[in-house]
Write a protein that holds these residues in place. Structure first.
Motif, short mmCIF file in Angstrom:
data_model
loop_
_atom_site.label_atom_id
_atom_site.label_comp_id
_atom_site.label_asym_id
_atom_site.label_seq_id
_atom_site.Cartn_x
_atom_site.Cartn_y
_atom_site.Cartn_z
N LEU A 61 0.82 -1.20 0.00
CA LEU A 61 0.00 0.00 0.00
C LEU A 61 0.86 1.26 0.00
CD1 LEU A 61 -2.75 -1.12 2.55
CD2 LEU A 61 -2.95 -0.98 0.06
N LEU A 62 1.95 1.27 0.78
CA LEU A 62 2.81 2.45 0.84
C LEU A 62 3.49 2.69 -0.51
CD1 LEU A 62 4.47 1.89 4.34
CD2 LEU A 62 3.02 3.82 3.70
N THR A 63 4.07 1.64 -1.10
CA THR A 63 4.85 1.84 -2.34
C THR A 63 3.96 2.08 -3.56
OG1 THR A 63 4.96 -0.57 -2.64
CG2 THR A 63 6.79 0.51 -1.50
N HIS A 64 2.68 1.66 -3.48
CA HIS A 64 1.76 1.94 -4.59
C HIS A 64 1.11 3.30 -4.44
CE1 HIS A 64 1.16 -1.39 -7.52
NE2 HIS A 64 1.95 -2.02 -6.63
N ALA A 65 1.05 3.85 -3.24
CA ALA A 65 0.45 5.18 -3.05
C ALA A 65 1.33 6.24 -3.69
CB ALA A 65 0.27 5.46 -1.57
N ARG A 66 2.63 6.11 -3.66
CA ARG A 66 3.58 7.04 -4.27
C ARG A 66 4.92 6.35 -4.39
NH1 ARG A 66 2.07 9.06 0.38
NH2 ARG A 66 0.89 10.70 -0.66
N PRO A 67 5.78 6.81 -5.25
CA PRO A 67 7.12 6.20 -5.40
C PRO A 67 7.95 6.36 -4.12
CG PRO A 67 6.58 7.55 -7.32
CD PRO A 67 5.54 7.86 -6.29
N HIS A 68 8.69 5.32 -3.85
CA HIS A 68 9.55 5.32 -2.64
C HIS A 68 10.98 4.91 -2.99
CE1 HIS A 68 5.86 5.59 -0.28
NE2 HIS A 68 6.61 5.69 0.84
N GLU A 69 11.90 5.41 -2.19
CA GLU A 69 13.29 4.95 -2.23
C GLU A 69 13.47 3.82 -1.18
OE1 GLU A 69 16.18 8.20 -1.89
OE2 GLU A 69 14.48 9.59 -2.10
N LEU A 70 14.50 3.01 -1.42
CA LEU A 70 14.83 1.94 -0.47
C LEU A 70 16.28 2.11 -0.02
CD1 LEU A 70 14.30 -0.80 0.97
CD2 LEU A 70 15.09 -1.93 -1.15
N LYS A 71 16.47 2.04 1.27
CA LYS A 71 17.83 2.15 1.83
C LYS A 71 18.03 1.01 2.83
CE LYS A 71 20.92 5.55 3.97
NZ LYS A 71 20.99 6.94 4.56
N ILE A 72 19.18 0.32 2.67
CA ILE A 72 19.48 -0.82 3.54
C ILE A 72 20.81 -0.57 4.25
CG2 ILE A 72 19.81 -3.32 3.67
CD1 ILE A 72 18.32 -3.56 1.02
N LEU A 73 20.78 -0.60 5.59
CA LEU A 73 21.99 -0.49 6.40
C LEU A 73 22.38 -1.88 6.88
CD1 LEU A 73 20.99 2.59 8.61
CD2 LEU A 73 22.15 2.59 6.39
#
Length: 466
Positions: free
Chosen positions: A330-342
């Motif tokens: 739901l979050l990623t389909h509502a608007r584009p998102h970046e992904l960051k992995i630490l």
């Protein structure tokens, strides 16, 4: 005058008496056992054992002194016997000397008589009056022979006595050597006792110093206890104040979060916020607009979960957790998102993997990894290999049996170049395939000990609106 048999009997009695005295001496074996009670100090207990050794040494020294006294008594008795025997030998020597004088006198008389009566051999047969003198001469000669035999017997007795005297002297010499040895041993024991006494004195002084030190430490501990008690009172007061402040802060945050429900994390303030997309749920935010969707840090949560659990989410938002595939869709389909992995390993090394676009499909599409943007960072790209792959778990494996083999939920692809939901290894070592790994960063058998996946909207308009 003692005969040889009597002398031998006396000698046997003497040896028996000596052996009996030695056996009585050797049978004395009295050892006093000193044992320490359970309340003894660890330092004092060896001293008591040492006193036991000193006492045993003193007892042995006393036994040796008693044995020496007995031997001295026996030597004095032997000396008296030897004196008596010497006196008897002296008397026999006087008798022998008298007999020798008589033999000489008789020999002289016989020689003179023979010369007077028998100047020539022919006169002996011619005179009848000389016959009696010749008979007397042979009688005296027989008496001389008998006296010689008696003298020979006396000389043999004297020789036997001399041998016995020499044996007695050798025995006395051996006893003297034994006494000297005992004296040396007694002297050595006395020296050891003196040294032990000095050691005991030093140990007593050390014990006294340690007692004084213990008393000082006890007083210091009492003072520290008093100080600690005072500090405890202060801590309780501060704790009560902190609880009140924390409660007030929690109430304020709750009011703030409820009054400011949003569908993204704010760029100011960190903590747990209510997200509305459209169904409300809680999510941790780091204060820079990033929402944490997954965290691994201590192995407190098992990530080998069912499909429904990965769909809804599980774990502790302040510790290890996964936010849930449905919320992530739901979050990623509502608007584009970046992904960051630490990422981090057991040695303290860290790395970052960043993708400028990220989106997953819905449940009908099995939450496939539909969009994965451009990579940047120092960890290397180990997620591109999984693009367009469906999500799998052990009970709903959408690619072979990878979910079961890796004991994790992930976008497996024949099977994996990365798996951030694998088993947590506290020693940081990857055994087999079940672990947390990102192969482009740690190619060796290393299981990561820290992972945090985060997403953030790409719209700059939202950043400005905040």
């Amino acid at each position: 005058m003692y005969s040889r048999r009597k002398c031998i009997i006396l000698w046997i009695l003497f040896i028996s008496f000596y052996n009996t005295a030695c056996e009585d001496c050797s049978n004395q074996n009295i050892i006093e056992v000193i044992e320490c009670s359970d309340s003894c100090y660890d330092v004092v207990k060896p001293f008591l054992q040492y006193f036991k050794e000193v006492k045993t040494t003193a007892d042995k020294s006393t036994e040796c002194q008693n044995e020496i006294q007995i031997k001295n008594e026996q030597i004095r008795s032997k000396d008296e016997v030897i004196g008596e025997k010497n006196e008897r030998i002296r008397e026999k020597n006087e008798i022998i000397n008298k007999l020798n004088d008589q033999i000489k006198e008789l020999t002289s008389k016989i020689s003179n008589e023979i010369i007077k009566r028998c100047p020539y051999p022919k006169d002996v047969s011619g005179e009848i009056g000389d016959t009696n003198r010749i008979i007397n001469f042979f009688k005296q000669e027989k008496l001389i022979i008998e006296k010689d035999k008696e003298i020979q017997t006396i000389r043999e007795q004297i020789t036997t006595k001399n041998i016995q005297i020499q044996e007695n002297k050798n025995e006395i010499k051996r006893k003297d050597e034994l006494l000297n040895t005992k004296d040396k041993k007694i002297h050595e024991n006395e020296e050891q006792i003196r040294l032990k006494d000095m050691e005991i004195l030093e140990i007593k002084n050390d014990i006294k110093k340690k007692d004084e030190l213990l008393n000082a430490k006890y007083i210091e501990i009492q003072e520290k206890n008093d100080q600690a008690k005072s500090k405890d009172d202060q801590n309780r007061e501060l704790t009560n104040r902190l609880k009140i402040i924390s409660q007030n802060l929690s109430n304020a945050n709750e009011k703030l979060s409820k009054s400011d429900e949003t569908n993204f994390c704010p760029y100011t303030g960190s903590g747990t916020f209510h997200i509305q997309i459209p169904k409300s749920f809680e999510a941790p935010c780091n204060g820079s607009g990033w929402m944490v969707i997954q965290r691994r840090m201590d192995g407190s949560v098992d990530f080998d979960r069912t499909w429904n659990e990965y769909k809804e989410g599980f774990g502790n938002l302040t510790g290890e957790f996964f936010i849930g595939l449905e919320k992530l869709h739901l979050l990623t389909h509502a608007r584009p998102h970046e992904l960051k992995i630490l990422m981090g390993d057991i040695h303290g090394d860290t790395a970052v993997a960043h993708y400028d676009d990220f989106k997953i499909g819905n449940e009908e599409k099995l939450y496939a990894l539909e969009v994965l943007g451009k990579f940047s960072g120092d960890a290397g790209d180990s997620l591109k290999y999984h693009k367009n792959m469906k999500f799998s778990t052990f009970d709903k494996d959408n690619y072979g049996k990878c979910g079961r083999y890796y004991a994790a939920g992930w976008w497996f692809n024949h099977c994996s170049e990365s798996s951030l939901n694998g088993n947590f290894k506290r020693n940081g070592q990857l055994m087999g395939i079940r672990g947390i790994f990102w192969s482009s960063w740690k190619k060796s058998k290393v299981s990561l000990t820290f992972v945090q996946m985060m997403i953030k909207p790409k719209d700059n308009v939202m950043k400005k609106s905040v």
